[in-house]
Motif scaffolding. Sequence first.
Motif, short mmCIF file in Angstrom:
data_model
loop_
_atom_site.label_atom_id
_atom_site.label_comp_id
_atom_site.label_asym_id
_atom_site.label_seq_id
_atom_site.Cartn_x
_atom_site.Cartn_y
_atom_site.Cartn_z
N TRP A 33 17.09 65.32 53.31
CA TRP A 33 16.69 65.69 54.67
C TRP A 33 16.20 67.13 54.67
CZ3 TRP A 33 19.61 69.31 57.61
CH2 TRP A 33 20.79 69.76 57.00
N ALA A 34 15.60 67.57 55.76
CA ALA A 34 15.09 68.94 55.96
C ALA A 34 14.14 69.37 54.85
CB ALA A 34 16.25 69.92 56.11
N PRO A 35 13.03 68.63 54.62
CA PRO A 35 12.09 69.03 53.57
C PRO A 35 11.22 70.21 53.99
CG PRO A 35 11.26 67.14 54.75
CD PRO A 35 12.63 67.41 55.30
N ASP A 36 10.72 70.94 52.99
CA ASP A 36 9.76 72.02 53.21
C ASP A 36 8.84 72.09 51.99
OD1 ASP A 36 8.70 74.26 54.68
OD2 ASP A 36 9.65 75.58 53.20
N TRP A 37 7.52 72.14 52.25
CA TRP A 37 6.54 72.24 51.17
C TRP A 37 6.51 73.65 50.62
CZ3 TRP A 37 3.63 68.50 48.97
CH2 TRP A 37 3.44 67.31 49.66
N PRO A 39 4.36 76.76 49.40
CA PRO A 39 3.03 77.17 49.90
C PRO A 39 1.87 76.67 49.05
CG PRO A 39 4.56 78.99 50.05
CD PRO A 39 5.27 77.89 49.30
N ASN A 40 2.05 76.53 47.74
CA ASN A 40 0.96 76.04 46.90
C ASN A 40 0.88 74.51 46.85
OD1 ASN A 40 2.98 75.19 45.16
ND2 ASN A 40 2.47 76.62 43.51
N GLY A 41 1.82 73.83 47.54
CA GLY A 41 1.82 72.37 47.59
C GLY A 41 2.38 71.69 46.36
N GLY A 42 2.88 72.46 45.39
CA GLY A 42 3.32 71.89 44.13
C GLY A 42 4.74 71.32 44.12
N ARG A 43 5.58 71.72 45.11
CA ARG A 43 6.96 71.22 45.14
C ARG A 43 7.41 71.08 46.59
NH1 ARG A 43 9.00 70.41 40.29
NH2 ARG A 43 11.14 70.24 40.93
N ILE A 44 8.44 70.29 46.77
CA ILE A 44 9.08 70.11 48.07
C ILE A 44 10.55 70.43 47.86
CG2 ILE A 44 9.71 68.46 49.87
CD1 ILE A 44 7.19 66.83 48.98
N VAL A 45 11.11 71.29 48.71
CA VAL A 45 12.54 71.58 48.67
C VAL A 45 13.20 70.75 49.76
CG1 VAL A 45 12.41 73.59 50.24
CG2 VAL A 45 14.28 73.42 48.58
N PHE A 46 14.42 70.28 49.52
CA PHE A 46 15.13 69.51 50.53
C PHE A 46 16.63 69.66 50.36
CE2 PHE A 46 14.39 66.57 47.00
CZ PHE A 46 15.63 65.94 46.84
N SER A 47 17.34 69.35 51.44
CA SER A 47 18.80 69.31 51.43
C SER A 47 19.22 67.90 51.06
CB SER A 47 19.36 69.66 52.80
OG SER A 47 18.93 70.93 53.21
N SER A 48 20.41 67.77 50.48
CA SER A 48 20.89 66.47 50.06
C SER A 48 22.34 66.27 50.47
CB SER A 48 20.79 66.34 48.54
OG SER A 48 21.45 65.19 48.09
N SER A 85 14.08 76.85 52.92
CA SER A 85 12.66 77.01 53.24
C SER A 85 12.04 77.97 52.24
CB SER A 85 12.47 77.59 54.65
OG SER A 85 12.88 76.68 55.62
N TYR A 86 10.80 77.71 51.88
CA TYR A 86 10.09 78.58 50.96
C TYR A 86 9.64 79.86 51.65
CZ TYR A 86 9.66 75.29 47.10
OH TYR A 86 9.92 74.46 46.04
N ALA A 87 9.66 80.96 50.91
CA ALA A 87 9.05 82.21 51.36
C ALA A 87 7.53 82.02 51.29
CB ALA A 87 9.48 83.36 50.45
N PRO A 88 6.77 82.81 52.04
CA PRO A 88 5.31 82.65 52.02
C PRO A 88 4.68 82.77 50.63
CG PRO A 88 5.95 83.98 53.89
CD PRO A 88 7.19 83.77 53.06
N ASP A 89 5.28 83.54 49.73
CA ASP A 89 4.71 83.67 48.38
C ASP A 89 5.13 82.52 47.46
OD1 ASP A 89 7.35 84.24 47.65
OD2 ASP A 89 6.93 86.32 47.11
N GLY A 90 6.08 81.69 47.89
CA GLY A 90 6.52 80.54 47.12
C GLY A 90 7.47 80.85 45.98
N LEU A 112 17.22 82.51 47.12
CA LEU A 112 17.30 81.84 45.83
C LEU A 112 15.92 81.90 45.21
CD1 LEU A 112 19.14 79.94 44.07
CD2 LEU A 112 18.14 78.05 45.34
N THR A 113 15.83 82.26 43.94
CA THR A 113 14.53 82.20 43.30
C THR A 113 14.11 80.72 43.25
OG1 THR A 113 15.59 82.16 41.14
CG2 THR A 113 14.86 84.31 41.95
N ALA A 114 12.83 80.48 43.25
CA ALA A 114 12.33 79.10 43.31
C ALA A 114 12.79 78.28 42.12
CB ALA A 114 10.81 79.09 43.42
N ASP A 115 13.17 78.92 41.02
CA ASP A 115 13.69 78.18 39.87
C ASP A 115 15.20 78.03 39.91
OD1 ASP A 115 14.57 80.74 39.29
OD2 ASP A 115 13.38 80.95 37.47
N GLY A 116 15.85 78.55 40.96
CA GLY A 116 17.28 78.37 41.15
C GLY A 116 18.17 79.34 40.40
N LYS A 117 17.63 80.43 39.88
CA LYS A 117 18.42 81.31 39.02
C LYS A 117 19.26 82.36 39.76
CE LYS A 117 15.97 80.41 34.94
NZ LYS A 117 16.50 79.35 34.27
N ALA A 118 18.74 83.00 40.78
CA ALA A 118 19.47 84.09 41.45
C ALA A 118 19.82 83.69 42.88
CB ALA A 118 18.62 85.35 41.46
#
Length: 129
Positions: A33-37, A39-48, A85-90, A112-118
């Motif tokens: 649930w709660a998906p967010d694209w 900004p570059n369209g390459g991934r979708i983040v969501f809650s589970s 939600s993604y930051a504008p820079d992705g 959270l960094t987009a790769d989940g590290k920090a």
Amino acid sequence: MRWHVAGVKMRIFVMPFGGGPESPVNPAYLEAWAPDWAPNGGRIVFSSHIFQDRPNGAIFTVRPDGTGLQQLTTPPWPLADWQASYAPDGNRLVFSSDPRYPDRCCADLYLLTADGKAKPQLSTSRKIK
């Protein structure tokens, strides 16, 4: 992109811009649930709702074609992470989490960094009730 509830199973679907058949991007067992694209369209983040009897579970990302599923957070029981939600820079995500509140009274915002590290804390508590 849309998400819907089918019984207790929730899935995220995408469809071509000009129309056409929709395709699920996550397995039903994740109850996404709660998906967010991104900004570059390459991934979708969501809650589970991946954890049984536990609202809000963890944060995942997936490619729009359903490949590359990645779990970014794994909060310990009974805590939860949700609504990223993604930051504008992705490059980063912001999400709610309750690690300081085992009674689930409140939540903090985290980056959270987009790769989940920090995962630094961004703000102090806000009521979620």
